[in-house]
Motif scaffolding. Structure first.
Motif, PDB file in Angstrom:
ATOM      1  N   UNK A 182     -10.114   4.475   6.630  1.00  0.00           N
ATOM      2  CA  UNK A 182      -8.908   5.129   7.132  1.00  0.00           C
ATOM      3  C   UNK A 182      -7.694   4.233   6.957  1.00  0.00           C
ATOM      4  N   UNK A 183      -7.848   2.938   7.208  1.00  0.00           N
ATOM      5  CA  UNK A 183      -6.731   2.003   7.051  1.00  0.00           C
ATOM      6  C   UNK A 183      -6.263   1.954   5.606  1.00  0.00           C
ATOM      7  N   UNK A 184      -7.210   1.999   4.662  1.00  0.00           N
ATOM      8  CA  UNK A 184      -6.838   2.012   3.241  1.00  0.00           C
ATOM      9  C   UNK A 184      -6.073   3.283   2.905  1.00  0.00           C
ATOM     10  N   UNK A 185      -6.545   4.403   3.434  1.00  0.00           N
ATOM     11  CA  UNK A 185      -5.849   5.664   3.207  1.00  0.00           C
ATOM     12  C   UNK A 185      -4.448   5.654   3.792  1.00  0.00           C
ATOM     13  N   UNK A 186      -4.313   5.071   4.984  1.00  0.00           N
ATOM     14  CA  UNK A 186      -2.990   4.978   5.602  1.00  0.00           C
ATOM     15  C   UNK A 186      -2.057   4.114   4.755  1.00  0.00           C
ATOM     16  N   UNK A 187      -2.574   3.022   4.212  1.00  0.00           N
ATOM     17  CA  UNK A 187      -1.754   2.152   3.363  1.00  0.00           C
ATOM     18  C   UNK A 187      -1.270   2.901   2.131  1.00  0.00           C
ATOM     19  N   UNK A 188      -2.162   3.720   1.565  1.00  0.00           N
ATOM     20  CA  UNK A 188      -1.775   4.493   0.383  1.00  0.00           C
ATOM     21  C   UNK A 188      -0.695   5.512   0.716  1.00  0.00           C
ATOM     22  N   UNK A 189      -0.915   6.292   1.780  1.00  0.00           N
ATOM     23  CA  UNK A 189       0.073   7.325   2.105  1.00  0.00           C
ATOM     24  C   UNK A 189       1.413   6.717   2.497  1.00  0.00           C
ATOM     25  N   UNK A 190       1.386   5.586   3.187  1.00  0.00           N
ATOM     26  CA  UNK A 190       2.639   4.912   3.534  1.00  0.00           C
ATOM     27  C   UNK A 190       3.364   4.433   2.284  1.00  0.00           C
ATOM     28  N   UNK A 191       2.608   3.913   1.320  1.00  0.00           N
ATOM     29  CA  UNK A 191       3.229   3.441   0.085  1.00  0.00           C
ATOM     30  C   UNK A 191       3.782   4.606  -0.727  1.00  0.00           C
ATOM     31  N   UNK A 192       3.051   5.712  -0.772  1.00  0.00           N
ATOM     32  CA  UNK A 192       3.546   6.881  -1.499  1.00  0.00           C
ATOM     33  C   UNK A 192       4.828   7.413  -0.873  1.00  0.00           C
ATOM     34  N   UNK A 193       4.864   7.440   0.455  1.00  0.00           N
ATOM     35  CA  UNK A 193       6.060   7.919   1.149  1.00  0.00           C
ATOM     36  C   UNK A 193       7.237   6.976   0.944  1.00  0.00           C
ATOM     37  N   UNK A 194       6.965   5.675   0.944  1.00  0.00           N
ATOM     38  CA  UNK A 194       8.042   4.701   0.759  1.00  0.00           C
ATOM     39  C   UNK A 194       8.592   4.759  -0.662  1.00  0.00           C
ATOM     40  N   UNK A 195       7.701   4.942  -1.635  1.00  0.00           N
ATOM     41  CA  UNK A 195       8.130   4.974  -3.023  1.00  0.00           C
ATOM     42  C   UNK A 195       8.639   6.321  -3.472  1.00  0.00           C
ATOM     43  N   UNK A 196       8.287   7.372  -2.726  1.00  0.00           N
ATOM     44  CA  UNK A 196       8.714   8.737  -3.064  1.00  0.00           C
ATOM     45  C   UNK A 196       9.179   9.430  -1.796  1.00  0.00           C
ATOM     46  N   UNK A 197      10.373   9.110  -1.301  1.00  0.00           N
ATOM     47  CA  UNK A 197      10.858   9.740  -0.073  1.00  0.00           C
ATOM     48  C   UNK A 197      10.822  11.265  -0.185  1.00  0.00           C
ATOM     49  N   UNK A 198      10.274  11.907   0.832  1.00  0.00           N
ATOM     50  CA  UNK A 198      10.138  13.356   0.803  1.00  0.00           C
ATOM     51  C   UNK A 198       8.796  13.837   0.306  1.00  0.00           C
ATOM     52  N   UNK A 199       7.952  12.929  -0.190  1.00  0.00           N
ATOM     53  CA  UNK A 199       6.614  13.323  -0.649  1.00  0.00           C
ATOM     54  C   UNK A 199       5.792  13.832   0.528  1.00  0.00           C
TER      55      UNK A 199
END
Length: 243
Positions: A216-233
């Protein structure tokens, strides 16, 4: 496969419907009952070549990469899983093993900003992680043991070619063929991420050596990175268990 257009809750619902159809064949559960896949579907992504954002993630992952991949319990478990279906992990390495070995030997590959992000998360959390273009899928994702007749679109010397998995090989597939051979070893050309990808699915692979909390922590890191790199994703996740 197209999972929706425009913005808003309709896109999220389309992503969730697609995830709901993903499956793991019971034959895979017989092989490794401890296997889990965390699927993250996303749209509204900002694609493009490697940039400062993806570079910062890769550099941080390189700096903290574990020194001996073979000694890490999760990598060792993946070696066992590969041997269980006849693969030789020193010749065809689990994806995270291959990345970890590259980190101190010239660095991680710089591919494109979305691929760089998931490779960085893979190394940081020591788990196989792949990303594929949802618009290139034909039907849902399925993890199965191959019959050996399923086409796998690859490239050799820059030219397109078609390969076939060995019978019993663990593969991700859709209605058009194999999307990833040997569980997480190599992705097909058809569904790979490109500098034009705006909708993607990311698959995080875990065996018993990795806890659900760590996954779950790995998944959270991925989604946080996707959101940071693609605002509005927008992202939707689903946890699949082999049994």
């Amino acid at each position: 496969m197209t999972v929706g257009t425009g913005t808003g809750t309709g896109d999220v619902a389309a992503l969730r419907r697609w995830l709901d159809e993903a499956s793991i064949d019971p034959a895979v559960g017989e092989l490794r009952p401890d296997y889990r896949a965390l699927l993250v579907a996303a749209d509204g992504l900002r694609p493009g070549p490697s940039d400062g954002f993806s570079e910062s993630m890769l550099a941080a992952a390189e700096a903290d990469a574990c020194g001996d991949p073979g000694a890490h319990p999760h990598v060792a478990a993946w070696h066992e899983a590969f041997r269980a279906f006849g693969a030789k992990p020193k010749r065809v390495r689990p994806s995270v093993d291959a990345l970890l070995r590259r980190a101190p030997e010239g660095g991680l590959p710089r591919v494109d900003r979305l691929t760089d992000v998931y490779n960085a998360v893979s190394v940081a959390h020591v788990l196989p992680l792949g990303g594929e273009d949802l618009d290139r899928y034909a039907g849902p994702a399925r993890l199965v043991r191959a019959e050996g007749t399923e086409p796998f679109e690859a490239a050799s010397a820059g030219e397109p070619t078609v390969e076939y998995p060995r019978p019993g090989e663990v593969v991700w597939s859709d209605d058009a063929g194999v999307t990833c051979r040997r569980w997480n070893w190599r992705q097909c050309v058809r569904t790979r991420l490109t500098t034009r990808t705006t909708r993607a699915v990311f698959i995080l692979d875990a065996l018993g050596a990795m806890s659900d909390d760590a996954l779950t922590a790995a998944g959270d890191s991925l989604t946080e990175a996707l959101s940071a790199g693609s605002p509005g994703a927008r992202t939707v996740t689903r946890l699949l268990r082999a049994v």
